[in-house]
Design a protein around this motif. Structure first.
Motif, PDB file in Angstrom:
ATOM      1  N   ARG A 290       0.842  -1.204   0.000  1.00 29.36           N
ATOM      2  CA  ARG A 290       0.000   0.000   0.000  1.00 29.36           C
ATOM      3  C   ARG A 290       0.868   1.240   0.000  1.00 29.36           C
ATOM      4  N   GLN A 291       0.281   2.342  -0.457  1.00 30.69           N
ATOM      5  CA  GLN A 291       0.931   3.647  -0.361  1.00 30.69           C
ATOM      6  C   GLN A 291       0.720   4.141   1.077  1.00 30.69           C
ATOM      7  N   VAL A 292       1.777   4.107   1.894  1.00 30.37           N
ATOM      8  CA  VAL A 292       1.711   4.574   3.274  1.00 30.37           C
ATOM      9  C   VAL A 292       2.687   5.735   3.423  1.00 30.37           C
ATOM     10  N   HIS A 293       2.201   6.861   3.942  1.00 33.32           N
ATOM     11  CA  HIS A 293       2.989   8.082   4.008  1.00 33.32           C
ATOM     12  C   HIS A 293       3.225   8.471   5.466  1.00 33.32           C
ATOM     13  N   LEU A 294       4.482   8.709   5.810  1.00 36.05           N
ATOM     14  CA  LEU A 294       4.888   8.983   7.193  1.00 36.05           C
ATOM     15  C   LEU A 294       5.524  10.362   7.262  1.00 36.05           C
ATOM     16  N   VAL A 295       4.942  11.234   8.091  1.00 32.63           N
ATOM     17  CA  VAL A 295       5.330  12.645   8.123  1.00 32.63           C
ATOM     18  C   VAL A 295       5.779  13.020   9.534  1.00 32.63           C
ATOM     19  N   LEU A 296       6.883  13.757   9.609  1.00 31.94           N
ATOM     20  CA  LEU A 296       7.437  14.185  10.893  1.00 31.94           C
ATOM     21  C   LEU A 296       7.126  15.642  11.188  1.00 31.94           C
ATOM     22  N   GLU A 297       6.969  15.956  12.467  1.00 33.90           N
ATOM     23  CA  GLU A 297       7.163  17.317  12.956  1.00 33.90           C
ATOM     24  C   GLU A 297       8.471  17.278  13.732  1.00 33.90           C
ATOM     25  N   ASN A 298       9.461  18.063  13.312  1.00 32.61           N
ATOM     26  CA  ASN A 298      10.788  17.938  13.895  1.00 32.61           C
ATOM     27  C   ASN A 298      11.483  19.290  13.903  1.00 32.61           C
ATOM     28  N   GLU A 299      11.443  19.944  15.047  1.00 31.49           N
ATOM     29  CA  GLU A 299      12.061  21.262  15.194  1.00 31.49           C
ATOM     30  C   GLU A 299      13.563  21.226  14.928  1.00 31.49           C
ATOM     31  N   ALA A 300      14.169  20.051  15.075  1.00 30.44           N
ATOM     32  CA  ALA A 300      15.615  19.928  14.906  1.00 30.44           C
ATOM     33  C   ALA A 300      16.056  19.957  13.443  1.00 30.44           C
ATOM     34  N   ASN A 301      15.103  19.889  12.494  1.00 23.34           N
ATOM     35  CA  ASN A 301      15.447  19.947  11.055  1.00 23.34           C
ATOM     36  C   ASN A 301      16.512  18.908  10.691  1.00 23.34           C
ATOM     37  N   GLN A 302      16.241  17.648  11.018  1.00 16.32           N
ATOM     38  CA  GLN A 302      17.196  16.575  10.731  1.00 16.32           C
ATOM     39  C   GLN A 302      16.866  15.931   9.388  1.00 16.32           C
ATOM     40  N   ALA A 303      17.626  16.317   8.375  1.00 18.05           N
ATOM     41  CA  ALA A 303      17.386  15.802   7.021  1.00 18.05           C
ATOM     42  C   ALA A 303      17.630  14.302   6.933  1.00 18.05           C
ATOM     43  N   ARG A 304      18.380  13.751   7.895  1.00 21.71           N
ATOM     44  CA  ARG A 304      18.740  12.327   7.844  1.00 21.71           C
ATOM     45  C   ARG A 304      17.527  11.407   7.763  1.00 21.71           C
ATOM     46  N   TRP A 305      16.407  11.822   8.367  1.00 17.37           N
ATOM     47  CA  TRP A 305      15.218  10.957   8.379  1.00 17.37           C
ATOM     48  C   TRP A 305      14.428  11.034   7.071  1.00 17.37           C
ATOM     49  N   LEU A 306      14.804  11.932   6.171  1.00 15.56           N
ATOM     50  CA  LEU A 306      14.037  12.175   4.940  1.00 15.56           C
ATOM     51  C   LEU A 306      14.770  11.712   3.686  1.00 15.56           C
ATOM     52  N   GLU A 307      15.873  11.003   3.852  1.00 10.71           N
ATOM     53  CA  GLU A 307      16.677  10.606   2.697  1.00 10.71           C
ATOM     54  C   GLU A 307      15.883   9.719   1.743  1.00 10.71           C
ATOM     55  N   ARG A 308      16.266   9.789   0.460  1.00 12.57           N
ATOM     56  CA  ARG A 308      15.585   9.058  -0.597  1.00 12.57           C
ATOM     57  C   ARG A 308      16.427   7.892  -1.102  1.00 12.57           C
ATOM     58  N   LYS A 309      15.739   6.858  -1.581  1.00 11.81           N
ATOM     59  CA  LYS A 309      16.393   5.758  -2.284  1.00 11.81           C
ATOM     60  C   LYS A 309      16.552   6.135  -3.758  1.00 11.81           C
ATOM     61  N   ASP A 310      17.190   5.244  -4.519  1.00 18.05           N
ATOM     62  CA  ASP A 310      17.221   5.426  -5.967  1.00 18.05           C
ATOM     63  C   ASP A 310      15.789   5.432  -6.492  1.00 18.05           C
ATOM     64  N   GLY A 311      15.491   6.355  -7.372  1.00 20.94           N
ATOM     65  CA  GLY A 311      14.131   6.484  -7.881  1.00 20.94           C
ATOM     66  C   GLY A 311      13.303   7.473  -7.094  1.00 20.94           C
ATOM     67  N   GLY A 312      13.884   8.043  -6.023  1.00 17.47           N
ATOM     68  CA  GLY A 312      13.203   9.101  -5.291  1.00 17.47           C
ATOM     69  C   GLY A 312      12.269   8.650  -4.196  1.00 17.47           C
ATOM     70  N   ARG A 313      12.155   7.332  -3.966  1.00 18.31           N
ATOM     71  CA  ARG A 313      11.265   6.855  -2.905  1.00 18.31           C
ATOM     72  C   ARG A 313      11.903   7.072  -1.536  1.00 18.31           C
ATOM     73  N   PRO A 314      11.104   7.409  -0.521  1.00 14.86           N
ATOM     74  CA  PRO A 314      11.676   7.640   0.813  1.00 14.86           C
ATOM     75  C   PRO A 314      12.254   6.368   1.403  1.00 14.86           C
ATOM     76  N   ARG A 315      13.420   6.493   2.020  1.00 16.20           N
ATOM     77  CA  ARG A 315      14.024   5.347   2.697  1.00 16.20           C
ATOM     78  C   ARG A 315      13.334   5.084   4.024  1.00 16.20           C
ATOM     79  N   LEU A 316      13.001   6.157   4.754  1.00 17.11           N
ATOM     80  CA  LEU A 316      12.347   6.034   6.056  1.00 17.11           C
ATOM     81  C   LEU A 316      11.050   6.837   6.065  1.00 17.11           C
ATOM     82  N   HIS A 317      11.152   8.140   6.341  1.00 16.69           N
ATOM     83  CA  HIS A 317       9.971   8.983   6.427  1.00 16.69           C
ATOM     84  C   HIS A 317       9.735   9.715   5.104  1.00 16.69           C
ATOM     85  N   THR A 318       8.488   9.978   4.836  1.00 23.39           N
ATOM     86  CA  THR A 318       8.111  10.559   3.555  1.00 23.39           C
ATOM     87  C   THR A 318       8.404  12.049   3.494  1.00 23.39           C
TER      88      THR A 318
END
Length: 606
Positions: A290-318
């Motif tokens: 299924r298309q499941v989308h995971l969104v953070l609220e993160n004051e720390a602005n940590q880009a590490r949780w938003l990294e993409r795989k090849d093809g642009g799909r999210p590795r962890l959080h959307t």
């Protein structure tokens, strides 16, 4: 079709009867209580008390007697008909028949979010009342509804961030089946459903975990709400699983399409893998189809949780809520410079440009608001769809002393320009309920601690104390004007008046919002499925902002004049204007923008 999420916690209807399972590692004894009668539970390794009995049916009320004295609700209760201090109800999820068997969700780039507080979104303040508005929202151009937290909270009115029983949708809005009907109907209209969940703290009333599971918490990681959640110390495996199962429960048993994780910067984890890595990994492994989308609220602005795989799909959080986009806009539009707006008021246009182009305005930069704090990580490599953009949300409206919406604070021409840029930029947009017609109702902070007068007094005084460092409320008499969050009238003022959207000037704003959302679908959405190749921005001292987002074979270009003088803009022969609030140029390569005018155009890439 039936759906159930099986988990080691709570009450589950099985072929052998109802299985009750309570993790109570610091209790000497725990007994099931049904109809005033205690039933012995067997103690298992690790502090688990369990009992399976065929003598209890779905719908029965039950609780647990701890150490022969205190009766508590089930921490994994699926429903609390009598509020947080009452008994839990046995729920059989298989009793609900779903009709959305073929629903697999929608691609993330199609998402246009609409944030909703169920209690104030409709006159009824219920799931059933909200269901009646779904056709309107679909026709508006919205593709996803995001519900503010539903976890059972004390009283009948609350924003939802005081939840203490995270598996129980609050009874003040309706039954579990009412919520499922809302989601099922949304899917029939091709609408996604998102839920805001809170894994960083429990509310101040109705949290009984301390009485039998002290190891659920830790003093090593204090939070603004008290002791932190123990997700990295002794006994943390069960605590981590409690929240991971909660996420899977909402996604599987209720068929939500996405979750928004509240204030994850307050979740401190010194172990590996970090909870914010394990959580999405477990979810994506459990729900691969299924298309499941995971969104953070993160004051720390940590880009590490938003990294993409090849093809642009999210590795962890959307994606992550783009607070920097909002805060830059707000400071630019209103001139406010107190509180966290202090971090944006120095160079609001430059910070807005960077946030629009790169997601974060703060990417390892020092904070003026919090001296000594360095915020953020580099984010320019992330696609715009890794960020949820907004001009308003429950926090930014409701955390103001009087809950004013942006339309109460600035002129309509400024808001019109910001609205167009917000909805036609390539980030994922989110509207706050009623924003599409500039609703006149405020959204104020409200709670219901009627049965706990000491707590109500503390909240009332604390709310007024929050604003004493703002110039406007330094005077005690002014502070007394701040609405009392414990009064029902504060809640009632926050309810939306749906009739006004048919009247001027609201009708005109609604028409323009609808037009912009159609433009987004026709002109912006096709870009978002292409390879993203980067961006750049420029903000001049004269108040000219330019942002260019580059996609495969085509660029999206924004130019806006927020200065005091007219400005001449050069256009290339390859450009095509898709939106402007300025007069059309007489010469194809020349464009003049007056103050608070802008244009958005497409250009073939070089």
């Amino acid at each position: 079709m039936q759906r159930i999420h099986t988990m080691p916690f709570g009450a589950e209807v099985t072929a052998e009867g109802v299985r009750f399972s309570l993790w109570a590692p610091t209790a000497r004894d725990a007994r099931l209580v049904v109809d005033g009668t205690d039933h012995a539970m067997e103690l298992h390794e690790g502090g688990w008390f369990r009992l399976t009995t065929p003598m209890i049916d779905a719908g029965k009320r039950y609780g647990y007697r701890i150490n022969g004295n205190l009766v508590v609700p089930d921490p994994a209760s699926r429903f609390q008909p009598d509020d947080v201090h009452g008994l839990s109800s046995v729920i059989d999820p298989r009793s609900f028949e779903w009709s959305d068997r073929s629903w697999k969700g929608r691609p993330w780039e199609e998402t246009i979010l609409y944030e909703v507080h169920v209690g104030t979104a409709t006159p009824e303040g219920t799931y059933t009342g909200l269901m009646k508005k779904l056709d309107y929202l679909r026709d508006l151009g919205v593709t996803a509804i995001e519900l503010m937290p539903l976890a059972e909270f004390p009283g009948r009115r609350n924003w939802g961030y005081d939840g203490v029983l995270p598996f129980a949708p609050d009874a003040s809005y309706g039954s579990p089946d009412d919520l499922k009907r809302l989601i099922d109907h949304a899917h029939s209209l091709d609408l996604m459903m998102f839920l805001d969940v809170v894994y960083n703290h429990f509310g101040p009333s109705g949290n009984y975990l301390h009485s039998y599971a002290k190891s659920f918490f830790t003093e090593r990681h204090p939070t603004p709400w008290g002791a932190g959640i123990n997700i990295d110390g002794e006994g943390s495996r069960i605590v981590r699983d409690f929240f991971i199962h909660n996420a899977l429960y909402w996604l599987e048993e209720y068929h939500f399409d996405g979750l928004r994780f509240d204030a994850v910067h307050a979740i401190v984890d010194d172990s590996k893998p970090h909870f914010l890595e394990e959580l999405p990994t477990r979810i994506r492994e459990s729900i691969p189809d299924r298309q499941v989308h995971l969104v953070l609220e993160n004051e720390a602005n940590q880009a590490r949780w938003l990294e993409r795989k090849d093809g642009g799909r999210p590795r962890l959080h959307t994606a992550q809520w783009a607070d920097d986009v909002h805060n830059s806009w707000h400071s630019l539009l209103t001139g406010e410079n107190e509180g966290y707006y202090e971090d944006y008021a120095d160079r609001p246009l430059e910070r807005l440009g960077r946030a629009l182009a790169e997601g974060f305005a703060y990417q390892g930069d020092p904070s003026a608001h919090k001296p000594g704090i360095i915020r953020g990580e580099p984010s320019a490599h992330l696609p715009p769809t890794a960020f949820v953009s907004f001009l308003q949300n429950h926090d930014q409206v409701g955390n103001r002393a009087f809950g004013e919406r942006l339309s109460h604070l600035i002129t309509s021409d400024r808001l019109a320009l910001a609205r167009a840029i917000f909805l036609l930029s390539p980030q994922i947009p989110m509207l706050f309920m009623g924003e599409e017609w500039s609703a006149s109702s405020p959204f104020q902070f409200f709670v219901d601690f009627e049965t706990e007068p000491d707590l109500a007094k503390a909240v009332r005084e604390g709310r007024r104390s929050e604003f004493k460092h703002f110039k406007a409320f330094a005077d005690a008499d002014m502070a007394q004007r701040i609405p009392d969050p414990t009064e029902r009238s504060t809640f009632e003022r926050s309810k939306i008046d749906w009739a006004e959207k048919e009247r001027s000037p609201h009708q005109g704003v609604l028409s323009e919002t609808r037009r912009l959302l159609k433009l987004r679908r026709d002109e912006i959405l096709p870009l978002l499925s292409r390879e993203y190749q980067g961006s750049h921005y420029a903000a001049s001292q004269e108040g000219i902002l330019e942002v260019i987002w580059s996609f495969f074979e085509e660029n999206l270009r924004l130019v806006a004049n927020v200065g005091n003088q007219s400005a001449s803009i050069d256009l290339s022969n390859k450009s095509r204007v898709i939106w402007t609030n300025a007069s059309l140029p007489s010469e194809r390569d020349h464009f003049s923008l007056e103050p608070w005018e802008g244009l958005i155009l497409k250009e073939a890439s070089a």
